[in-house]
Motif scaffolding. Structure first.
Motif, PDB file in Angstrom:
ATOM      1  N   ASP A 130      22.425  12.692  31.559  1.00  0.00           N
ATOM      2  CA  ASP A 130      21.069  12.686  31.917  1.00  0.00           C
ATOM      3  C   ASP A 130      20.566  13.695  32.633  1.00  0.00           C
ATOM      4  O   ASP A 130      19.468  13.451  33.665  1.00  0.00           O
ATOM      5  N   GLY A 131      21.085  14.806  32.809  1.00  0.00           N
ATOM      6  CA  GLY A 131      21.056  15.816  33.787  1.00  0.00           C
ATOM      7  C   GLY A 131      21.952  16.011  35.049  1.00  0.00           C
ATOM      8  O   GLY A 131      22.675  14.867  35.248  1.00  0.00           O
ATOM      9  N   GLY A 132      22.125  17.106  35.741  1.00  0.00           N
ATOM     10  CA  GLY A 132      22.781  17.144  36.713  1.00  0.00           C
ATOM     11  C   GLY A 132      22.629  16.375  37.855  1.00  0.00           C
ATOM     12  O   GLY A 132      21.399  16.187  38.290  1.00  0.00           O
ATOM     13  N   THR A 133      23.434  16.027  38.595  1.00  0.00           N
ATOM     14  CA  THR A 133      23.257  15.392  39.971  1.00  0.00           C
ATOM     15  C   THR A 133      23.830  16.101  41.179  1.00  0.00           C
ATOM     16  O   THR A 133      24.739  16.884  41.166  1.00  0.00           O
ATOM     17  N   LEU A 134      22.812  16.138  41.980  1.00  0.00           N
ATOM     18  CA  LEU A 134      22.853  17.014  43.053  1.00  0.00           C
ATOM     19  C   LEU A 134      23.438  16.245  44.339  1.00  0.00           C
ATOM     20  O   LEU A 134      22.826  15.269  44.902  1.00  0.00           O
ATOM     21  N   HIS A 135      24.477  16.716  44.751  1.00  0.00           N
ATOM     22  CA  HIS A 135      24.900  16.084  46.164  1.00  0.00           C
ATOM     23  C   HIS A 135      24.695  16.988  47.385  1.00  0.00           C
ATOM     24  O   HIS A 135      25.121  18.026  47.315  1.00  0.00           O
ATOM     25  N   ILE A 136      24.086  16.251  48.345  1.00  0.00           N
ATOM     26  CA  ILE A 136      23.784  17.215  49.676  1.00  0.00           C
ATOM     27  C   ILE A 136      24.572  16.423  50.765  1.00  0.00           C
ATOM     28  O   ILE A 136      24.357  15.307  50.998  1.00  0.00           O
ATOM     29  N   VAL A 192      25.698  25.800  43.706  1.00  0.00           N
ATOM     30  CA  VAL A 192      24.822  24.816  42.873  1.00  0.00           C
ATOM     31  C   VAL A 192      24.427  26.054  41.948  1.00  0.00           C
ATOM     32  O   VAL A 192      24.191  27.158  41.985  1.00  0.00           O
ATOM     33  N   ARG A 193      24.812  25.700  40.758  1.00  0.00           N
ATOM     34  CA  ARG A 193      25.035  26.634  39.410  1.00  0.00           C
ATOM     35  C   ARG A 193      23.474  26.530  38.712  1.00  0.00           C
ATOM     36  O   ARG A 193      23.076  27.255  37.936  1.00  0.00           O
ATOM     37  N   GLY A 194      22.923  25.043  38.653  1.00  0.00           N
ATOM     38  CA  GLY A 194      21.882  24.761  37.924  1.00  0.00           C
ATOM     39  C   GLY A 194      20.468  25.070  38.492  1.00  0.00           C
ATOM     40  O   GLY A 194      20.513  25.418  39.668  1.00  0.00           O
ATOM     41  N   GLN A 195      19.517  24.596  37.879  1.00  0.00           N
ATOM     42  CA  GLN A 195      18.186  24.996  38.312  1.00  0.00           C
ATOM     43  C   GLN A 195      17.766  23.509  38.753  1.00  0.00           C
ATOM     44  O   GLN A 195      17.803  22.449  37.994  1.00  0.00           O
ATOM     45  N   GLU A 221      24.427  22.289  59.463  1.00  0.00           N
ATOM     46  CA  GLU A 221      24.962  22.783  58.328  1.00  0.00           C
ATOM     47  C   GLU A 221      24.826  21.813  56.905  1.00  0.00           C
ATOM     48  O   GLU A 221      24.668  20.637  57.063  1.00  0.00           O
ATOM     49  N   VAL A 222      24.302  22.829  55.902  1.00  0.00           N
ATOM     50  CA  VAL A 222      23.975  21.914  54.566  1.00  0.00           C
ATOM     51  C   VAL A 222      24.761  22.531  53.552  1.00  0.00           C
ATOM     52  O   VAL A 222      25.083  23.462  53.336  1.00  0.00           O
ATOM     53  N   GLU A 223      25.784  21.449  52.957  1.00  0.00           N
ATOM     54  CA  GLU A 223      26.374  21.867  51.867  1.00  0.00           C
ATOM     55  C   GLU A 223      26.003  21.110  50.724  1.00  0.00           C
ATOM     56  O   GLU A 223      25.370  19.947  50.704  1.00  0.00           O
ATOM     57  N   ALA A 224      25.859  21.733  49.442  1.00  0.00           N
ATOM     58  CA  ALA A 224      25.068  21.262  48.217  1.00  0.00           C
ATOM     59  C   ALA A 224      26.023  21.574  47.069  1.00  0.00           C
ATOM     60  O   ALA A 224      26.609  22.623  47.048  1.00  0.00           O
ATOM     61  N   LEU A 225      26.030  20.700  46.214  1.00  0.00           N
ATOM     62  CA  LEU A 225      26.889  20.840  44.949  1.00  0.00           C
ATOM     63  C   LEU A 225      26.362  20.000  44.007  1.00  0.00           C
ATOM     64  O   LEU A 225      25.978  18.882  43.938  1.00  0.00           O
ATOM     65  N   ASP A 226      26.211  20.900  42.648  1.00  0.00           N
ATOM     66  CA  ASP A 226      25.389  19.968  41.477  1.00  0.00           C
ATOM     67  C   ASP A 226      26.635  19.787  40.415  1.00  0.00           C
ATOM     68  O   ASP A 226      27.728  20.672  40.299  1.00  0.00           O
TER      69      ASP A 226
END
Length: 571
Positions: free
Chosen positions: A472-478, A426-429, A462-467
């Motif tokens: 219209d802004g970043g999408t967060l995949h969880i 996750v690189r964004g805010q 276990e949690v994996e997150a990827l933006d």
């Protein structure tokens, strides 16, 4: 001192009854009077026709014609004594006695009486105008003569074998006999009128009773006040109100209910066919009793619904369903959970800080300043906080680090290890922490519950997150996985239903209270409202590993990377 007393106004139903009775009585009286008048007129016409027939018969008698012609040729008129014993008097009186006429009068061409029931009137001029009959016309009359009111006829008398008029015959029937005939005929008229009046009174009482039942015994002013109050209350409250009448139709569906359920006005729609959640309809199923409020997800809202039976005295008026919005409360609850989780983590860290301070104080008290300096350098190098979450550094957003770290402390207290998957980046805010907290927190809590109730000795989540950047802004995949016993294949679709919970066991559904069973449903609704979704990637297996959930949340991060939708023609 005089006491003023005021009479109470009559009830509307009583006024209506009296008005109906007055109208019925007036109609019956007018109808009876008209019927009586028509009957009287008919009897009069019959008397006139009967008189005309008798007058024609007498006037056509040859002896009468000859005798009248004989008298008309003579100078003057015979004396009354001679007329009284003459043949004309005998014919006239014989006809009168046979037919019951009031009079049969025969005159000469000048209108002098040649035959009359009253001998004193013989030789005198008739009291009514004979000119029409003496001019050759047959007429019927209703007038009052010397013998009283009568209905009669006048017919000319022609000379034998000639068209010359030598006199006239006047016949009349007393109107008193007509009245006696009317009195006989008036009995069925009166009976009919009385029957109509009785039927009208009965119908008025039945209508009054029905009116009272339909208005529940309320006066028009009370009904008007109730309507105004209903509109003011239903449109002025924030709670949704759905009214179901006794015949199974929606009678009330106020603006708040339309807003909470995201539907148009359903007033008049049959309740069984209304496009409403099944949990809501179950509240009014046949035989259903008043029960505690239930929670359900409608659109993007969490709604609390309760049903109450509507009764007026002993009459069943249907159901009233109250809807209350708990969406904001749910969001606040999630935020409080997050704050509580963070405070729990800080409380644990406080103990750790206290131990570290005691260690430093011990070094200082025994004069080991060098060891104290090295210990402080070690603390500075490792950082002041230490959450039990592996690879937390892959989350560059501080909010996600703090939230997942706090969840790790909470899970650690339940014997579950919370870790970050190696594919996390996750690189964004995070730009919408409220929705992210709700979705991520529900998935983690669901995984921790499954791990605790699972059969595996090693408990983990276990949690994996990827933006990913977007227009219209970043999408967060969880992606969240656990070590539980997985999901029953027959209940995979049910986990996102309102009220379904895996609390207590990971594979058996239950209807839970107290807000349980709404987490996954609410998470999916929030994700879909943003254009994303929450799905089950893997069902898992008994004994572990457990189920794998994936959430997609568009527009929740700011990666700082702009994605263009156009083509770049430069090579």
């Amino acid at each position: 001192m005089k006491r003023s007393t005021s009479r109470l106004p009559l009830r509307f139903s009583t006024q209506t009854l009296l008005l109906q009775l007055g109208v019925v009585l007036l109609v019956v009286l007018l109808s009876g009077a008209m019927h009586a008048w028509l009957t009287y007129d008919r009897l009069g016409r019959e008397a006139e026709n009967q008189a005309l027939t008798l007058a024609r018969t007498v006037a056509s008698d040859p002896s009468v014609r000859a005798e009248v012609q004989s008298i008309s040729k003579e100078e003057g008129t015979p004396p009354p004594s001679a007329l009284l014993k003459g043949p004309l008097m005998a014919v006239a009186e014989g006809a009168r006695n046979r037919t019951g006429a009031l009079f049969v009068v025969i005159t000469d061409e000048t209108g002098l009486r040649l035959a009359h029931p009253d001998a004193d009137r013989l030789g005198e001029k008739v009291s009514t105008d004979p000119s029409d009959a003496l001019s050759g016309k047959e007429v019927t009359t209703r007038n009052t003569g010397t013998l009283g009111p009568s209905a009669g006829a006048k017919v000319p008398v022609f000379a034998p074998g000639s068209s010359a008029i030598v006199g006239e015959v006047s016949v009349g029937y007393s109107t008193e006999s007509i009245s006696r005939s009317l009195a006989r005929d008036i009995v069925p008229i009166a009976v009919t009128a009385a029957g109509a009046l009785l039927a009208g009174i009965l119908a008025s009482f039945l209508l009054r009773r029905r009116l009272q039942r339909l208005t529940l015994g309320l006066e028009p002013e009370e009904i008007s006040t109730l309507v105004h109050d209903q509109v003011a209350v239903l449109q002025g409250v924030d709670e949704g109100v759905v009214g179901i009448s006794g015949d199974g139709r929606i009678s009330v569906f106020n603006a708040a209910a339309q807003r909470l359920l995201d539907l148009d006005d359903l007033t008049g729609t049959p309740w069984a066919r209304a496009p409403l959640p099944a949990q809501l309809k179950a509240l009014t199923e046949p035989g259903a009793q008043e029960r505690d409020a239930i929670e359900l997800v409608a659109g993007a809202r969490v709604v609390v619904a309760s049903a109450r039976k509507a009764l007026h005295r002993t009459e069943d008026l249907g159901w009233v369903i109250m809807l209350r919005d708990r969406t904001e409360l749910q969001h606040l609850t999630r935020q409080l959970d997050a704050v509580g989780t963070m405070s729990t983590a800080l409380r644990a860290q406080r103990h750790e800080f206290a131990n570290q301070l005691h260690t430093l104080a011990g070094f200082m008290s025994i004069g080991q300043f060098r060891q104290a300096q090295d210990y402080l350098a070690q603390l500075v190098a490792t950082g002041p906080l230490k959450f039990p979450v592996d690879q937390a550094e892959l989350l560059q957003d501080p909010y996600l680090q703090a939230f997942i770290g706090a969840k790790g402390v909470e899970a650690n207290e339940r014997g579950v290890a919370l870790r970050i998957g190696p594919e996390t980046l996750v690189r964004g805010q995070v730009t919408d922490p409220q929705d992210v907290t709700t979705v991520l927190g529900n998935l983690i809590d669901n995984g921790v519950n499954a791990a605790v109730s699972g059969a595996s000795a090693e408990r983990w989540v276990e949690v994996e997150a990827l933006d990913a950047p977007g227009e219209d802004g970043g999408t967060l995949h969880i992606v969240v996985a656990d070590s539980g016993d997985g999901l029953d294949p027959g209940h995979v679709d049910d986990v996102f239903s309102e009220g379904f919970t895996t609390a207590g066991t990971s594979t058996t559904p239950a209807r839970a209270a107290g807000g349980q069973g709404l987490g996954l449903a609410l998470a999916r609704q929030l994700a879909r409202r943003r254009g994303g979704d929450v799905t089950v990637l893997e069902n898992g297996a008994p004994g572990g590993p457990g189920a794998v959930f994936m959430a997609t949340l568009p527009g929740t991060t700011d990666t700082g990377i702009t994605v263009s939708s156009g083509r770049d023609d430069d090579v």
